[in-house]
Design a protein around this motif. Structure first.
Motif, short mmCIF file in Angstrom:
data_model
loop_
_atom_site.label_atom_id
_atom_site.label_comp_id
_atom_site.label_asym_id
_atom_site.label_seq_id
_atom_site.Cartn_x
_atom_site.Cartn_y
_atom_site.Cartn_z
N THR A 110 13.51 35.99 30.20
CA THR A 110 13.51 35.39 28.87
C THR A 110 13.29 36.50 27.86
OG1 THR A 110 12.65 33.27 29.67
CG2 THR A 110 12.31 33.77 27.33
N VAL A 111 14.07 36.47 26.79
CA VAL A 111 13.93 37.42 25.69
C VAL A 111 13.52 36.62 24.47
CG1 VAL A 111 15.08 39.15 24.26
CG2 VAL A 111 15.71 38.91 26.68
N VAL A 112 12.49 37.10 23.78
CA VAL A 112 12.01 36.44 22.56
C VAL A 112 12.08 37.44 21.41
CG1 VAL A 112 9.58 36.98 23.04
CG2 VAL A 112 10.13 35.08 21.54
N LEU A 113 12.34 36.92 20.23
CA LEU A 113 12.31 37.76 19.03
C LEU A 113 11.87 36.93 17.84
CD1 LEU A 113 15.15 36.96 17.38
CD2 LEU A 113 16.12 38.43 19.11
N GLU A 114 11.42 37.61 16.80
CA GLU A 114 10.99 36.97 15.56
C GLU A 114 12.11 37.12 14.53
OE1 GLU A 114 6.32 38.40 15.86
OE2 GLU A 114 7.81 39.64 14.83
N VAL A 115 12.30 36.07 13.74
CA VAL A 115 13.24 36.12 12.62
C VAL A 115 12.57 35.52 11.39
CG1 VAL A 115 15.36 36.04 13.99
CG2 VAL A 115 14.29 33.91 13.27
N GLU A 116 13.08 35.91 10.22
CA GLU A 116 12.57 35.33 8.99
C GLU A 116 12.89 33.84 8.96
OE1 GLU A 116 14.78 37.88 9.02
OE2 GLU A 116 13.95 39.55 7.89
N LYS A 117 12.10 33.08 8.22
CA LYS A 117 12.39 31.65 8.03
C LYS A 117 13.77 31.53 7.38
CE LYS A 117 9.15 30.57 5.39
NZ LYS A 117 8.23 29.89 4.50
N PRO A 118 14.50 30.48 7.72
CA PRO A 118 15.86 30.31 7.16
C PRO A 118 15.84 29.80 5.72
CG PRO A 118 15.37 28.51 8.65
CD PRO A 118 14.19 29.46 8.72
N GLY A 163 17.31 32.74 27.48
CA GLY A 163 16.95 32.83 28.89
C GLY A 163 16.29 31.56 29.36
N ASP A 164 15.28 31.71 30.17
CA ASP A 164 14.58 30.58 30.81
C ASP A 164 13.97 29.66 29.76
OD1 ASP A 164 13.12 28.86 32.36
OD2 ASP A 164 11.82 30.39 33.23
N ASP A 165 14.52 28.46 29.63
CA ASP A 165 14.02 27.50 28.65
C ASP A 165 12.76 26.77 29.12
OD1 ASP A 165 15.79 27.99 26.62
OD2 ASP A 165 17.22 26.48 27.26
N ASP A 166 12.30 27.07 30.33
CA ASP A 166 11.09 26.41 30.84
C ASP A 166 9.82 27.04 30.28
OD1 ASP A 166 12.56 24.60 32.29
OD2 ASP A 166 12.49 25.78 34.14
N GLN A 167 9.92 28.20 29.68
CA GLN A 167 8.73 28.86 29.14
C GLN A 167 8.30 28.15 27.87
OE1 GLN A 167 7.64 32.67 29.49
NE2 GLN A 167 9.21 33.35 30.90
N ASP A 168 7.02 27.88 27.76
CA ASP A 168 6.45 27.18 26.60
C ASP A 168 6.35 28.13 25.42
OD1 ASP A 168 4.93 24.92 25.38
OD2 ASP A 168 3.34 26.44 25.39
N ILE A 169 6.91 27.73 24.27
CA ILE A 169 6.94 28.61 23.10
C ILE A 169 5.54 28.91 22.59
CG2 ILE A 169 7.28 26.82 21.34
CD1 ILE A 169 9.01 30.27 21.52
N ALA A 170 4.62 27.97 22.69
CA ALA A 170 3.24 28.23 22.27
C ALA A 170 2.59 29.29 23.16
CB ALA A 170 2.42 26.94 22.27
N ASP A 171 2.87 29.25 24.46
CA ASP A 171 2.35 30.25 25.38
C ASP A 171 2.95 31.62 25.07
OD1 ASP A 171 0.97 31.23 27.81
OD2 ASP A 171 3.02 31.42 28.59
N ILE A 172 4.25 31.65 24.78
CA ILE A 172 4.90 32.91 24.42
C ILE A 172 4.25 33.49 23.16
CG2 ILE A 172 7.05 33.92 23.55
CD1 ILE A 172 8.55 32.02 25.47
N ALA A 173 4.03 32.65 22.15
CA ALA A 173 3.42 33.10 20.90
C ALA A 173 2.01 33.66 21.14
CB ALA A 173 3.38 31.97 19.88
#
Length: 184
Positions: A110-118, A163-173
């Protein structure tokens, strides 16, 4: 996926040091609140035990861009900074660099990145680019990027993953805050 303009092949390779073109692109592509002090980043990418690496992209033998990539665990990677040379943008080079990066990572990563608010045209274009490159916007998750130093402010951002959509976004953060920004 949208068809992309043709581009020359891209070669992405790990570099243990920042060249002057990388430094200049880093400083020009990111506002101060979205970048580490340059001396600190240079020290981190040159250290063999740091969980962050610098990948330099070349196209036709010339510098084309860079990625700073953190390995948060065996299958989770964070793109802290990604920039392409301005004169080369709009040719499919960025998408080719991201594809090459994913090829270098373990299968299923899984790859995560930050982006500005839209909330402006450029931010929306960036989000569209990453979406076309296979990333998913976690628009419903409120994410605050911690400041890089005490003299800077927090920045509300959005997270995108591929990537793997099973990873919890709160856990990633939480992992981003504790590993990358060293705050709990």
């Amino acid at each position: 996926m949208y068809p992309l303009p043709s581009t020359a092949p891209v070669r992405l390779h790990r570099s243990p040091f920042m060249t002057e073109p990388v430094r200049q692109l880093y400083l020009s592509a990111f506002p101060p609140e979205e970048r580490r002090p340059l001396h600190l980043l240079e020290h981190m990418v040159s250290s063999s035990d740091a969980p962050v690496s610098l990948f330099v992209a070349e196209s036709e033998g010339k510098f084309a861009g860079f990625i700073t990539l953190w390995q948060l665990d065996d299958s989770l990677f964070y793109v802290e900074h990604f920039a392409t040379v301005p004169s080369l943008r709009g040719r499919g080079l960025g998408a080719a660099i991201l594809a090459d990066l994913r090829r270098l990572l373990p299968e299923g990563a899984t790859v995560v990145l930050e982006v500005e608010k839209p909330d402006n045209d450029m931010a929306c274009r960036r989000i569209g680019f990453y979406t076309r490159s296979g990333f998913r916007l976690h628009d419903d998750y409120v994410y605050i990027q911690p400041p890089y130093s005490s003299s800077l402010h927090k920045v509300e951002m959005k997270l995108m993953t591929c990537g793997d959509d099973d990873q919890d976004i709160a856990d990633i953060a939480t992992r981003l805050r504790s590993i990358v920004y060293n705050c709990r």
